[in-house]
Design a protein around this motif. Sequence first.
Motif, PDB file in Angstrom:
ATOM      1  N   LEU A 325      32.861  -0.729  55.877  1.00  0.00           N
ATOM      2  CA  LEU A 325      33.258   0.676  55.785  1.00  0.00           C
ATOM      3  C   LEU A 325      33.848   1.178  57.093  1.00  0.00           C
ATOM      4  O   LEU A 325      34.845   1.915  57.094  1.00  0.00           O
ATOM      5  CB  LEU A 325      32.044   1.518  55.375  1.00  0.00           C
ATOM      6  CG  LEU A 325      32.326   2.858  54.693  1.00  0.00           C
ATOM      7  CD1 LEU A 325      33.281   2.708  53.520  1.00  0.00           C
ATOM      8  CD2 LEU A 325      31.017   3.481  54.218  1.00  0.00           C
ATOM      9  N   ASP A 326      33.290   0.760  58.216  1.00  0.00           N
ATOM     10  CA  ASP A 326      33.820   1.201  59.510  1.00  0.00           C
ATOM     11  C   ASP A 326      35.241   0.695  59.752  1.00  0.00           C
ATOM     12  O   ASP A 326      35.975   1.253  60.563  1.00  0.00           O
ATOM     13  CB  ASP A 326      32.918   0.729  60.649  1.00  0.00           C
ATOM     14  CG  ASP A 326      31.606   1.510  60.711  1.00  0.00           C
ATOM     15  OD1 ASP A 326      31.607   2.690  60.310  1.00  0.00           O
ATOM     16  OD2 ASP A 326      30.592   0.929  61.155  1.00  0.00           O
ATOM     17  N   GLY A 327      35.620  -0.370  59.043  1.00  0.00           N
ATOM     18  CA  GLY A 327      36.951  -0.941  59.231  1.00  0.00           C
ATOM     19  C   GLY A 327      38.026  -0.347  58.348  1.00  0.00           C
ATOM     20  O   GLY A 327      39.189  -0.766  58.430  1.00  0.00           O
ATOM     21  N   VAL A 328      37.662   0.644  57.530  1.00  0.00           N
ATOM     22  CA  VAL A 328      38.651   1.209  56.602  1.00  0.00           C
ATOM     23  C   VAL A 328      39.846   1.843  57.326  1.00  0.00           C
ATOM     24  O   VAL A 328      40.991   1.604  56.944  1.00  0.00           O
ATOM     25  CB  VAL A 328      37.984   2.211  55.633  1.00  0.00           C
ATOM     26  CG1 VAL A 328      39.044   2.973  54.841  1.00  0.00           C
ATOM     27  CG2 VAL A 328      37.055   1.471  54.679  1.00  0.00           C
ATOM     28  N   PRO A 329      39.652   2.664  58.376  1.00  0.00           N
ATOM     29  CA  PRO A 329      40.827   3.219  59.064  1.00  0.00           C
ATOM     30  C   PRO A 329      41.783   2.128  59.554  1.00  0.00           C
ATOM     31  O   PRO A 329      43.007   2.255  59.428  1.00  0.00           O
ATOM     32  CB  PRO A 329      40.218   4.013  60.225  1.00  0.00           C
ATOM     33  CG  PRO A 329      38.871   4.439  59.700  1.00  0.00           C
ATOM     34  CD  PRO A 329      38.397   3.243  58.914  1.00  0.00           C
ATOM     35  N   GLY A 330      41.230   1.038  60.091  1.00  0.00           N
ATOM     36  CA  GLY A 330      42.076  -0.073  60.513  1.00  0.00           C
ATOM     37  C   GLY A 330      42.740  -0.761  59.343  1.00  0.00           C
ATOM     38  O   GLY A 330      43.854  -1.283  59.462  1.00  0.00           O
TER      39      GLY A 330
END
Length: 347
Positions: A325-330
Motif C-alpha cells: 500500500l505504501d508503494g501505490v504513489p510510486g
Amino acid sequence: MRATTIHAPFDMRVEEVPDPVIKDSTDVVLRVLRACICGSDLWAYRGESARQPGQRIGHEFLGVVEEAGADVTGFAPGDLVVAPFVWSDGSCAYCAEGLQTSCPQGGFWGSVGSDGGQGEAVRVPFADGTLVRLPAEAASDDRLLTALLALSDVLGTGHHAALGAGVKPGSTVAVVGDGAVGLCGVLAAKRLGAERIIALGRHTARTDIARTFGATDVVAERGEAAEAAVRELTGGQGAHAVIEAVGTEQSMRTAVAIARDGGSVGYVGVPHGSGTGLDLSVMFDRNIALRGGVAPVRAYIPELLPDVLDGTIDPSPVFDLTVGLDGVPGGYKAMDERTALKVLVKP
C-alpha cells in the motif's frame, strides 16, 4: 484503516481513513487482498479528470468478506469474492439485461462518498447483486489470485471490446492499444476463435505479452504508417474486427481506418478527445459498425471465471509490478512514465 487518496494532480497519498461499516442491510465489509492501478486512474492522476482533494481512488479489487448485513443472503464472513468495477443492485431491468453499468442504484468505486479499492477494506453496497464468489483455495495461490483480479475490470473489458467488434471463429482482428485492456482484448479475441490477431503497439515488453496471449502479428507504427501496415498484412482489406482500447482521437481514427468494409469497431478506451476521430460519412460509406462503451463486467464474470480457474486463459502477465500500500504513489508514477504496464497492490 489506510487507503489511497488523491489530493491534486500527481499528489497521491496513503492515509488513515475511517473504517468501513455496514450502513445498509444489503452491504458487506470486505478486506482487500489484491487491488491494482488502472490506466483510467491515470486521467485523474494527470489532472485530466476532476477529483476532490482527499477523494478515494481505485476500482479493481478482490478480498474476503469480513461482515455481512442482515439482508445479505449470498455471502458470509470468510467468503473470497471479486468485485466488478461498479456496484449494482442486481434486480433492476438493466441488471436483468446484463447492463449493470446502467443500474440506477449503481455506482463506481472511488466516487465521492464511496470507498476506493486501493485500500485495506471496502464497504460494498448491494453485495448480492455485485460480488461473485471465488473458490476459497484460490486465496493460497498467488498466481491464480492475481489472474482472478483481472476479472474486476481489464479481462471483462477486453471481452466486451471483442464482442463489440464482432470477433468470430476464423476472423481477423486488429487491436489498437498495448495497455492491459488491449492485451486482454488479444486474449479475448483468441478465446473467441480469431484466426489472426494483429496487435498495434510499440513497446516490446508489451507486444511480447500480446504474442503470448495469441497475437500473430505486431505493428509498431502509428497513424497512417500503422494503417498502411495493417492493410498490407490483410491484402489491402483491413480487419474484420477492430478493438479500440485507448480512447484518443488518433486511436479511434486508426481503428476506423484499419477496419474492413462491413467490419466492426469495439471501443472500450475511455474517451479523451476521441469524438473528432469519427467520420460518420466514412463509416456510412464503408458499412462500419461501432459498438462498445463501459463494460458491464459483472455480466461476464460467470462466463470467464471457469476459464481462468482451469488455466484456459491467464491474464496475470499484465501485472508487471507489485507494490504494498505504501508503494501505490510510486506505482502511479511508474505507470504514468510507462515503466510499468499495470501495478498490482497487495495491502
